[in-house]
Write an enzyme that holds these catalytic residues in place. Structure first.
Site, mmCIF file in Angstrom:
data_model
loop_
_atom_site.group_PDB
_atom_site.id
_atom_site.type_symbol
_atom_site.label_atom_id
_atom_site.label_comp_id
_atom_site.label_asym_id
_atom_site.label_seq_id
_atom_site.Cartn_x
_atom_site.Cartn_y
_atom_site.Cartn_z
ATOM 1 N N GLU A 682 3.630 -0.884 2.285
ATOM 2 C CA GLU A 682 3.862 -2.225 1.757
ATOM 3 C C GLU A 682 5.071 -2.182 0.820
ATOM 4 O O GLU A 682 5.453 -1.097 0.347
ATOM 5 C CB GLU A 682 2.628 -2.715 0.982
ATOM 6 C CG GLU A 682 1.394 -2.947 1.824
ATOM 7 C CD GLU A 682 1.544 -4.115 2.776
ATOM 8 O OE1 GLU A 682 2.311 -5.064 2.455
ATOM 9 O OE2 GLU A 682 0.920 -4.096 3.860
ATOM 10 N N LYS A 697 -11.437 -2.922 4.846
ATOM 11 C CA LYS A 697 -11.691 -2.658 6.269
ATOM 12 C C LYS A 697 -13.077 -2.073 6.481
ATOM 13 O O LYS A 697 -13.775 -2.431 7.448
ATOM 14 C CB LYS A 697 -10.618 -1.718 6.816
ATOM 15 C CG LYS A 697 -9.240 -2.351 6.939
ATOM 16 C CD LYS A 697 -8.194 -1.340 7.398
ATOM 17 C CE LYS A 697 -6.828 -1.985 7.554
ATOM 18 N NZ LYS A 697 -5.785 -0.997 7.940
#
Length: 848
Positions: A682, A697
């Site tokens: 990122e 997740k």
């Protein structure tokens, strides 16, 4: 909200103040004038008899008017309930009494008039205050006296005046309750302005009618006008035929150049067949004018045959759209009739008419055949074979016309069944399918209509319900139209759109899918007629407009498709907060966005329940593992009866790359900056190193496996030292070498054991100890399944009742625009396949 869009709800906010000042009507009119409300395009709202049948129905109509109308709009009404039928019955009783000269008939007549008066009086008393009730009852008493007088005299002369009472009472009553509860209103008798040539043609004298209507409308008052009735040039009362109030509404709309006409009735739209006898009929959300006109001509139970005539003027630049909606369920999207693109033109429907006549004569061939067609406008005709199909009421006139030509004619009882759609008579595939569906019916002939919008089969016997359902199924079984809205025009979104044209061409399940919306965080391109998938990105850049959430939800609430799918390819928590509203609208969601699926337990459960209760599908295969089928695998195991006990693996492509690549030959900080430069991390690498993405997740997969837990139930090791966590991104990157000692030590210790370090997610359920879940840096032996991956790969391990000793492993790339876009397309195909078998239940409140 603009000044032009101030509705009666807004006016009512001001009325409480106006009442205190004692000049309600004048000040409301001033308020409207100041806000230039007259600039708003006029809308016409017509309410049918069933919509006004009871006090409860009338109150529902008042709320519809309050929410949807403005003071320059026009309301058209039918008679309350069955009043027109009662007046017809009373007239028939008088005819019988004249013929039979029987006192019994006279007594029956007196009772019928009394019942009619009492029923209308009860309705007045139920909905109005005492003062208005007194006034309307006095007027009703005078009308009943007039009715009785006419019935005792020349009833033929006053036939239409007698029938007009139903609409007069209805308009008077609705106007009174609007004055009392909503806004200034005046009721207008259509006979004071609407002039037609005669009851056979019902051709309107537009110039005179428009001027006289303009004179009778009062500025600052909502006009309530009688439907069904009119006058001829000599001033005699006329009617527009049974169910003629719809025709009245469109005539009036044409006279005032209205933008829209809404027919509020007891069904929520026009269907692909009569839903009373075809349970699988589909609502037709949008119909081109020509198709709707043909449906009305061929017996559609909602559309009056002449309703559309005033709205279709090829020479006029003004176009009025017609809506059909249910007053019993006003929030349900109805049917819109107007000018549309190719998607709406693909619709097919099936209709039928029984009790017809097949007329055969040599006069129907050639030039005389053209004259016969112009004179009688038959249902269908073949001027080569010399026959036409007419209604039974036309038989006498046709026989007389042919007698004047000194030719013979034969008549045979027949019925017709027709497939209706845009230019279907020119489509060989449609005609061939229609013929195949009729193989057991043995039609006498199959002909195309003059306008080419229908293919008509002439049947030797009445059309049965079984035949209608068979033909409808064959003609419309693949007719579902699905709209697609793509939210997120970034890297993955653009790749998804690049793949879409090929997908539409090669995947059968996507045959009826249409791209209709493209959205970024600030701009939107919405086109109900479809967006060219081959130019989607460039069209978005060229035509997208700024929008806000309210505008988006409004459009989603009124989309014209059987189903709508929203593909969320954003990382936006704000957009995920719209899911509940989207699900409540029955819209399906494909989400690559993790926020909703990893939200608080309460919010997540509410989303799941909302989606279930509104039959909305929610797929999110790409929230975890990009295009890897981990969600599908978990779903399949659970649906097959398996029980999952453990979920584990490496869920981050970024952390997979870092720790597969980190071997000590370079410092960890150098490796991290290299990954940042390649776009592997990122923009702020701490988003990856924090473990929050892996934590979300694991939560998503555990919930998918049937367990209820929250994010805080999962222990998460943040790989960023506390001293670096609150810095700006630039400050963190300047001090990134402070990570090196920790990771160098961890790697050295692992190597000393012949092992490696990996960032691992683990979930475990035990009946005795319950749930344990964590994401952390682990030391793993080199033989471990998680130890030797291709950098950026994800790996998922499932232990279950069936996969206890030898777990199920799914491994592959966990990031990348191609695999992620491919995963979204997998979800899209999955949803479309499920929707192909979806059956929409037709809800009918009581079609006349």
């Amino acid at each position: 909200m603009t000044q032009e869009n101030i509705t009666l709800n807004k006016i009512n906010e001001h009325k409480s103040v106006l009442r205190q000042e004692g000049a309600e009507h004048e000040l409301v009119a001033d308020f409207i004038s100041e806000n230039k409300l007259a600039k708003h395009a006029i809308q016409v709202h017509k309410f049918g008899g069933s919509s006004l049948a009871t006090g409860k129905c009338i109150k529902r109509v008042v709320e519809i008017i309050r929410k949807n109308c403005q003071l320059n709009d026009i309301i058209v009404v039918s008679a309350n309930g069955k009043n027109t039928d009662s007046l017809f019955a009373i007239y028939s009783l008088v005819e019988q009494s004249i013929t039979a000269q029987a006192t019994q008939t006279s007594d029956e007549l007196t009772q019928a008039i009394t019942d009619l008066a009492e029923k209308q009086a009860q309705l007045i008393t139920e909905v109005l205050n005492a003062n208005n009730t007194k006034q309307l009852l006095q007027l009703l008493s005078k009308d009943i006296a007039q009715l009785t007088s006419w019935l005792a005299g020349d009833i033929v002369q006053h036939h239409n005046d007698i029938l007009a009472f139903g609409e007069v009472w209805s308009a008077r009553l609705l106007s009174a309750i609007l004055n009392e509860q909503v806004c200034p209103s005046n009721n207008i008798d259509a006979r004071d302005f609407l002039v037609i040539d005669n009851e056979q043609n019902c051709a309107v004298d537009t110039a005179i009618s428009a001027v006289q209507l303009r004179q009778r409308r009062q500025f600052g008052k909502l006009a309530v006008i009688t439907g069904y009735i009119s006058k001829d040039a000599r001033g005699n009362s006329c009617t527009l035929g049974r169910n003629g109030s719809d025709y009245s509404a469109t005539i009036i709309a044409a006279l005032v150049a209205a933008g829209n006409v809404t027919l509020w009735t007891d069904v929520d739209g026009i269907y692909s067949a009569d839903p009373r006898v075809v349970p699988n009929a589909r609502k037709l959300h949008r119909l081109p004018n020509g198709i709707a006109k043909e449906l009305g001509r061929l017996g559609n139970p909602v559309l009056h045959a002449k309703t559309l005539l005033p709205l279709i003027n090829p020479q006029s630049e003004h176009h009025t759209h017609l809506h059909v909606a249910s007053s019993f369920d006003p929030d349900v999207i109805g049917t819109e009739i107007g000018k549309f693109g190719q998607i709406a033109k693909q619709e097919l429907s099936v209709t039928y008419l029984n009790d017809l006549l097949l007329a055969q004569s040599v006069s129907f061939i050639g030039e005389t055949g053209a004259k016969a067609h112009a004179e009688f406008s038959p249902i269908c005709m073949d001027d080569e074979k010399g026959f036409m199909v007419i209604t039974q009421t036309q038989q006498k006139a046709l026989s007389q016309w042919l007698a004047s030509h000194d030719v013979e004619v034969s008549f045979k009882p027949v019925a017709i069944i027709a497939t209706v759609g845009h230019r279907v008579a020119e489509r060989g595939d449609i005609k061939a399918r229609f013929k195949r569906s009729l193989k057991t019916a043995k039609p006498l002939n199959i002909v195309g209509s003059d306008n080419r919008h229908s293919v008509i089969a002439i049947l030797p016997e009445a059309c049965s319900i079984e035949l209608l359902n068979t033909v409808h199924h064959e003609m419309t079984k693949d007719a579902r139209h699905i709209g697609l809205v793509v939210v997120g025009m970034g890297n993955i979104g653009q790749r998804f759109l690049e793949l879409l044209p090929a997908q539409l061409n090669k995947v059968y399940a996507l045959e009826n899918l249409h791209l209709v919306g493209l959205l970024s965080s600030k701009k939107a391109l919405i086109n109900n007629d479809g967006i060219d998938v081959n130019q989607a990105t460039s069209l978005f850049v060229q035509d997208a407009q700024t929008y806000d959430t309210e505008q988006l939800i409004s459009w989603l609430s009124h989309h014209p498709y059987d189903d709508l799918i929203v593909v969320d390819i954003t990382p936006s928590e704000d957009f995920s907060l719209l899911y509940e509203q989207i699900f409540a609208l029955g819209i399906h969601v494909i989400g690559a966005n993790k926020w909703a699926a990893s939200s608080s337990t309460e919010h997540y459960n509410n989303l799941v329940n909302t989606a279930d209760s509104h039959n909305s599908l929610w797929l999110g295969n790409t929230t975890v593992g990009a295009g890897l089928p981990i969600n599908y695998a978990i779903d399949d195991l659970r649906q097959s009866g398996d029980s999952i006990s453990e979920l584990s693996g490496i869920f981050s492509g970024t952390l997979s790359w870092l720790f597969e690549t980190f071997d000590g030959s370079s410092k960890f900080s150098e490796l991290l900056l290299n990954a940042l430069a390649q776009g592997i991390t990122e923009p702020d690498p701490r988003e990856d190193l924090s473990g929050r993405d892996v934590q979300r997740k694991l939560l998503i997969l555990a919930r998918k496996a049937g367990f209820e837990l929250a994010l805080e139930d999962i222990d998460c090791q943040n790989l960023v030292p506390e001293a670096l966590q609150s810095l700006s991104t630039s400050e963190f990157l300047a001090r990134v070498d402070e990570l090196d000692d920790y990771f160098a030590t961890a790697l050295t210790e692992a190597n000393s054991k012949g092992a490696c370090i990996r960032y691992v997610a683990r979930f475990k359920y035990n009946e005795t100890t319950g749930i344990s879940a964590k994401v952390s840096l682990e030391v793993l032996p080199q033989s471990d399944a998680f130890a030797n991956l291709t950098p950026c790969d994800n790996i998922f391990q499932i232990n279950s009742l069936w996969y206890k000793d030898n777990p199920l492993i799914i491994r592959g790339p966990g990031a990348g625009r191609d695999v992620t876009a491919g995963g979204l397309h997998s979800d899209l195909v999955n949803i479309c396949q499920q929707l192909a078998h979806k059956k929409n239940q037709v809800k009918i409140k009581g079609m006349n």
